[in-house]
Enzyme design. Structure first.
Site: not given
Ligand SMILES: *Cc1c(COP(=O)(O)O)cnc(C)c1O
Length: 335
Positions: A64, A315
Site C-alpha cells: 500500500k 501483499s
C-alpha cells in the site's frame, strides 16, 4: 454531459504502463525493492516454478505504501499544506500516515474500531490522527467525505484512484524486471487497486502472461462482478483476510479488472489459514491472512499450472501475532 467531457473523464481515470513507469521513478529510493523468494518444496508441491514477490517486506509492511506515496507526491502545494484524509482497514492508513510524515503532509485516518490493534497503533505512531468508527452502524465513506469537507482535507481512497493504482502496479513491474518471462501472475483482490495496476503492467510487458485474481470465498464480490460483468457487493464479510473486506470493486478498478484480468477465483477460510502456516514454516517469513490469498489458490490446488513460471504476490505481513492462537482455534481451521 458532452461526449468530450465523458472522454476526458475516462482518459483521466485510465491508468497506463507509462503512469506505472512514472510512479516507479517517483518511488525510486523511497520504497523498498522487495525480495523475490523461491522455495523448492513449493515448486515440488505445485509442479511449477514459483516466484513470491514479498511485499510483506515493504515499508509499513504492505504494498500500500507504493500507491499512497505516489498519490501524495502529486498533490498541489495547497493540498499538501492542509492535509489529507483516508479510510482504511489498516494498511492503506499506515501507508498514508508514513508517506505524510516523510513529505510533511498532515494526515487523518478513519479506521474501523475492530481493525487489528497492531495496525491502529502503527498508524498513530507514524503521526496520523486516527478516527475510529463502528463497521455495523457507520458508512465509512460518508463519514470520511463529511470530515474531508468540514476540514478541507483531500481524500486519497485506498484503491479507487488512478495514482494509487499506478503506484500499486509498480509491484508487478518490479517483479517482471527481476524475473523476466512469466506464464501466470496471481494477485489477491480487495478493492482491486493492486490487481488493476499489476494487470496493466503485466499485459504491457508480457502480453501472454495470464493474470488471475484471488478473493476469500466469504468476500467474493469481485469474482461475482467479474463473471456477471455487473458490479456486485458484499456487506461486512467475516473473513480473516481483513484487507479483502472491501464492499466492492471501485468505479475505476471494476472496468480495469474486466479489461485486464483473465480470471478470478476464491479460497476458503481454512485454505487461507493452512497456507499462512505453510508459508511461515517453509519460507520463514510472517505473512498476514490477506497476504497469502494468491498463494492459497495455488497451494490448495484451486489453480493448477504444471510446468509454468508463476509470479505470486505476497501483499503484506501485518498480523497481530498475539491473536494467532485464536485464529488456529476458529471454526474455519482444519489441518
Ligand atoms: C489492501 C490490501 C489488499 C487488497 O488490495 P486492493 O488494492 O484493495 O485490492 C491485499 N492485501 C493486503 C495486505 C492489503 O493491505
Amino acid at each position: 454531459m458532452s461526449i468530450e467531457n465523458t472522454q476526458a473523464i475516462l482518459t483521466s481515470h485510465s491508468v497506463t504502463i507509462t503512469d506505472i513507469k512514472a510512479a516507479q521513478q517517483r518511488l525510486l529510493g523511497i520504497v523498498h525493492h522487495t525480495p523475490v523468494i523461491t522455495s523448492s518444496s513449493v515448486n515440488e508441491r505445485t509442479q511449477s516454478q514459483v516466484f513470491f514477490k514479498c511485499e510483506n517486506f515493504q515499508r509499513t509492511g504492505a504494498f500500500k505504501f507504493r500507491g499512497a506515496y505516489n498519490a501524495l507526491t502529486q498533490l498541489s502545494t495547497e493540498q499538501k499544506k492542509t492535509g489529507v484524509i483516508t479510510y482504511s482497514s489498516g494498511n492503506h492508513g499506515q501507508a498514508i500516515a508514513l508517506g505524510g510524515k516523510l513529505l510533511n503532509i498532515p494526515t487523518t485516518v478513519v479506521m474501523p474500531e475492530d481493525a487489528p490493534p497492531v495496525k491502529q497503533t502503527a498508524t498513530r505512531a507514524y503521526g496520523a490522527e486516527v478516527i475510529l468508527y463502528n463497521r455495523q452502524t457507520t458508512n465509512r465513506e460518508e463519514l470520511t467525505k463529511g470530515l474531508a469537507h468540514e476540514r478541507q482535507l483531500t481524500l486519497i481512497p485506498p484503491y479507487d484512484h488512478p495514482h494509487v493504482i499506478a503506484g500499486q502496479g509498480t509491484t508487478a513491474l518490479e517483479l517482471i524486471q527481476e524475473v523476466g518471462e512469466l506464464d501466470l501472475l496471481l494477485v489477491c483482490c480487495g478493492g482491486g487497486g493492486l490487481i488493476s495496476g499489476c494487470a496493466i503492467a503485466t499485459k504491457a510487458l508480457l502480453p501472454n502472461c495470464r493474470v488471475i485474481g484471488v478473493e476469500p470465498e466469504l468476500a467474493d464480490d469481485a469474482t461475482r462482478s467479474f463473471y456477471s460483468k455487473t458490479l456486485q457487493t458484499v456487506h461486512n464479510p467475516n473473513t480473516i483476510a481483513d484487507g479483502a473486506r472491501t464492499p466492492s470493486l471501485g468505479k475505476i478498478t471494476f472496468p480495469l479488472v474486466l479489461e485486464y484480468v483473465d480470471d478470478m477465483v476464491t479460497v476458503s477460510e481454512s485454505a487461507i489459514i493452512r497456507t499462512m502456516l505453510f508459508l511461515w514454516e517453509r519460507l520463514k517469513i510472517v505473512i498476514e491472512p490477506t497476504g497469502v490469498l494468491a498463494a492459497a489458490a495455488l497451494l490448495e490446488g484451486v489453480i493448477t499450472a504444471p510446468g509454468a513460471k508463476i509470479g505470486v504476490i505476497i501483499s503484506g505481513g501485518n498480523v497481530d501475532l498475539s491473536q494467532i492462537g485464536e485464529l488456529l482455534t476458529t471454526r474455519y481451521y482444519s489441518r
